[in-house]
Scaffold this motif. Structure first.
Motif, PDB file in Angstrom:
ATOM      1  N   LEU A 131      38.700  73.553  47.247  1.00  0.00           N
ATOM      2  CA  LEU A 131      38.879  72.774  48.473  1.00  0.00           C
ATOM      3  C   LEU A 131      40.343  72.394  48.653  1.00  0.00           C
ATOM      4  O   LEU A 131      40.896  72.494  49.758  1.00  0.00           O
ATOM      5  N   GLY A 132      40.979  71.968  47.575  1.00  0.00           N
ATOM      6  CA  GLY A 132      42.390  71.604  47.657  1.00  0.00           C
ATOM      7  C   GLY A 132      43.265  72.781  48.055  1.00  0.00           C
ATOM      8  O   GLY A 132      44.171  72.649  48.894  1.00  0.00           O
ATOM      9  N   ILE A 133      42.990  73.954  47.475  1.00  0.00           N
ATOM     10  CA  ILE A 133      43.774  75.149  47.808  1.00  0.00           C
ATOM     11  C   ILE A 133      43.544  75.548  49.263  1.00  0.00           C
ATOM     12  O   ILE A 133      44.475  75.966  49.964  1.00  0.00           O
ATOM     13  N   VAL A 134      42.302  75.415  49.729  1.00  0.00           N
ATOM     14  CA  VAL A 134      41.985  75.742  51.123  1.00  0.00           C
ATOM     15  C   VAL A 134      42.788  74.861  52.077  1.00  0.00           C
ATOM     16  O   VAL A 134      43.328  75.341  53.080  1.00  0.00           O
ATOM     17  N   LEU A 135      42.881  73.584  51.766  1.00  0.00           N
ATOM     18  CA  LEU A 135      43.630  72.671  52.633  1.00  0.00           C
ATOM     19  C   LEU A 135      45.106  73.070  52.705  1.00  0.00           C
ATOM     20  O   LEU A 135      45.723  73.020  53.776  1.00  0.00           O
ATOM     21  N   VAL A 136      45.646  73.487  51.576  1.00  0.00           N
ATOM     22  CA  VAL A 136      47.049  73.922  51.554  1.00  0.00           C
ATOM     23  C   VAL A 136      47.218  75.210  52.354  1.00  0.00           C
ATOM     24  O   VAL A 136      48.133  75.331  53.184  1.00  0.00           O
ATOM     25  N   LEU A 137      46.331  76.182  52.118  1.00  0.00           N
ATOM     26  CA  LEU A 137      46.433  77.463  52.822  1.00  0.00           C
ATOM     27  C   LEU A 137      46.224  77.287  54.323  1.00  0.00           C
ATOM     28  O   LEU A 137      46.916  77.923  55.132  1.00  0.00           O
ATOM     29  N   ALA A 138      45.281  76.418  54.697  1.00  0.00           N
ATOM     30  CA  ALA A 138      45.027  76.178  56.124  1.00  0.00           C
ATOM     31  C   ALA A 138      46.251  75.568  56.799  1.00  0.00           C
ATOM     32  O   ALA A 138      46.520  75.836  57.978  1.00  0.00           O
ATOM     33  N   TYR A 139      46.991  74.771  56.067  1.00  0.00           N
ATOM     34  CA  TYR A 139      48.226  74.201  56.619  1.00  0.00           C
ATOM     35  C   TYR A 139      49.287  75.289  56.781  1.00  0.00           C
ATOM     36  O   TYR A 139      49.994  75.342  57.791  1.00  0.00           O
ATOM     37  N   LEU A 140      49.369  76.174  55.798  1.00  0.00           N
ATOM     38  CA  LEU A 140      50.398  77.216  55.830  1.00  0.00           C
ATOM     39  C   LEU A 140      50.115  78.277  56.891  1.00  0.00           C
ATOM     40  O   LEU A 140      51.047  78.793  57.519  1.00  0.00           O
ATOM     41  N   ASN A 141      48.826  78.619  57.093  1.00  0.00           N
ATOM     42  CA  ASN A 141      48.523  79.690  58.052  1.00  0.00           C
ATOM     43  C   ASN A 141      48.196  79.180  59.457  1.00  0.00           C
ATOM     44  O   ASN A 141      47.918  79.966  60.359  1.00  0.00           O
ATOM     45  N   GLY A 142      48.206  77.868  59.630  1.00  0.00           N
ATOM     46  CA  GLY A 142      48.003  77.308  60.961  1.00  0.00           C
ATOM     47  C   GLY A 142      46.569  76.972  61.317  1.00  0.00           C
ATOM     48  O   GLY A 142      46.310  76.448  62.411  1.00  0.00           O
ATOM     49  N   ASP A 143      45.615  77.232  60.417  1.00  0.00           N
ATOM     50  CA  ASP A 143      44.221  76.917  60.725  1.00  0.00           C
ATOM     51  C   ASP A 143      43.986  75.415  60.875  1.00  0.00           C
ATOM     52  O   ASP A 143      42.987  75.002  61.477  1.00  0.00           O
ATOM     53  N   TYR A 144      44.878  74.615  60.335  1.00  0.00           N
ATOM     54  CA  TYR A 144      44.721  73.165  60.453  1.00  0.00           C
ATOM     55  C   TYR A 144      44.739  72.716  61.914  1.00  0.00           C
ATOM     56  O   TYR A 144      44.197  71.658  62.264  1.00  0.00           O
TER      57      TYR A 144
END
Length: 232
Positions: free
Chosen positions: A124-137
């Motif tokens: 979950l933590g890695i997903v939050l970081v990746l979502a921030y980096l790829n714009g999914d946030y």
């Protein structure tokens, strides 16, 4: 592994695979792919959980069809689906040859266990970081119509959890906080569902705003005299 881990690891496998083959897999599909093998819960008692949909004999042909039909997109989805089997074989076992054989494959670190909690909450933590980096946030922070599709994985996770608990006579309230490891996983589920719910809200908001635009865009009729040459 619980659905928190399955959806998060699926997102990571699917999105990273999609990047390699240059396809932009939507976030909702990346989350949903890893939950798909647990859809057998919807069909119980016709299909027993952890049998056909956790078998390589069944899933590999399905993934092959997806790749042939949808190319890179199918490959990214397949990566998410197969991540489910990888995760289950780490914390437990899978029947890779079912229905031809009941042979179980896995290293069985335990469920629940500190290892499983680390894998699920860590994912979950890695997903939050990746979502921030790829714009999914932005699906959660901005009003976007496509955010509404996050309703699909959200409903799937909630309904599958409730059905599984009901089928096994498990009290979710008591089970969720019965151990420290489960408490962390429960909180992780709550965070994920909360994020998806916020995304759904943004999707609904975008649709409502879109419907309001024509009325706001139209200007009131002029009360002044008609221009020269116009009909009165």
């Amino acid at each position: 592994m619980f659905l928190l881990g399955h959806s998060c690891w699926s997102y990571l496998f699917s999105r990273l695979t999609g990047r390699q083959v240059k396809v932009n897999l939507p976030a909702y599909m990346a989350l949903l792919a890893g939950v798909f093998p647990d859809f057998d819960i919807y069909f119980k008692p016709l299909i027993q959980h952890h049998t056909y949909t956790h078998s390589l004999i069944i899933l590999l042909p399905i993934c092959a069809v997806l790749v042939i039909r949808f190319k890179g997109l199918g490959l990214a989805i397949s990566a998410g689906i197969l991540s489910h089997l990888v995760a289950d074989s780490i914390v437990g076992t899978i029947p890779p040859l079912y229905p031809l054989s009941d042979f179980q494959l896995g290293i069985s670190l335990g469920l629940p266990s500190p290892a499983d909690t680390t894998f699920e909450v860590g994912a979950l933590g890695i997903v939050l970081v990746l979502a921030y980096l790829n714009g999914d946030y932005k699906l959660v922070t901005e009003s976007r119509r496509e955010s509404l599709y996050l309703l699909i994985p959200m409903v799937s996770i909630v309904t599958l959890t409730l059905l599984f608990a009901g089928d096994n006579n498990v009290s979710l309230a008591a089970f969720a906080f019965s151990r420290k490891a489960l408490t962390l996983i429960t909180l992780g589920h709550a965070v994920l569902i909360g994020i998806l719910g916020l995304g759904v809200f943004q999707g609904v908001r975008a649709i409502v705003d879109k419907r309001k635009q024509p009325g706001h865009a139209s200007s009131p009729p002029s009360s002044g005299p008609p221009p020269p040459g116009s009909l009165c």
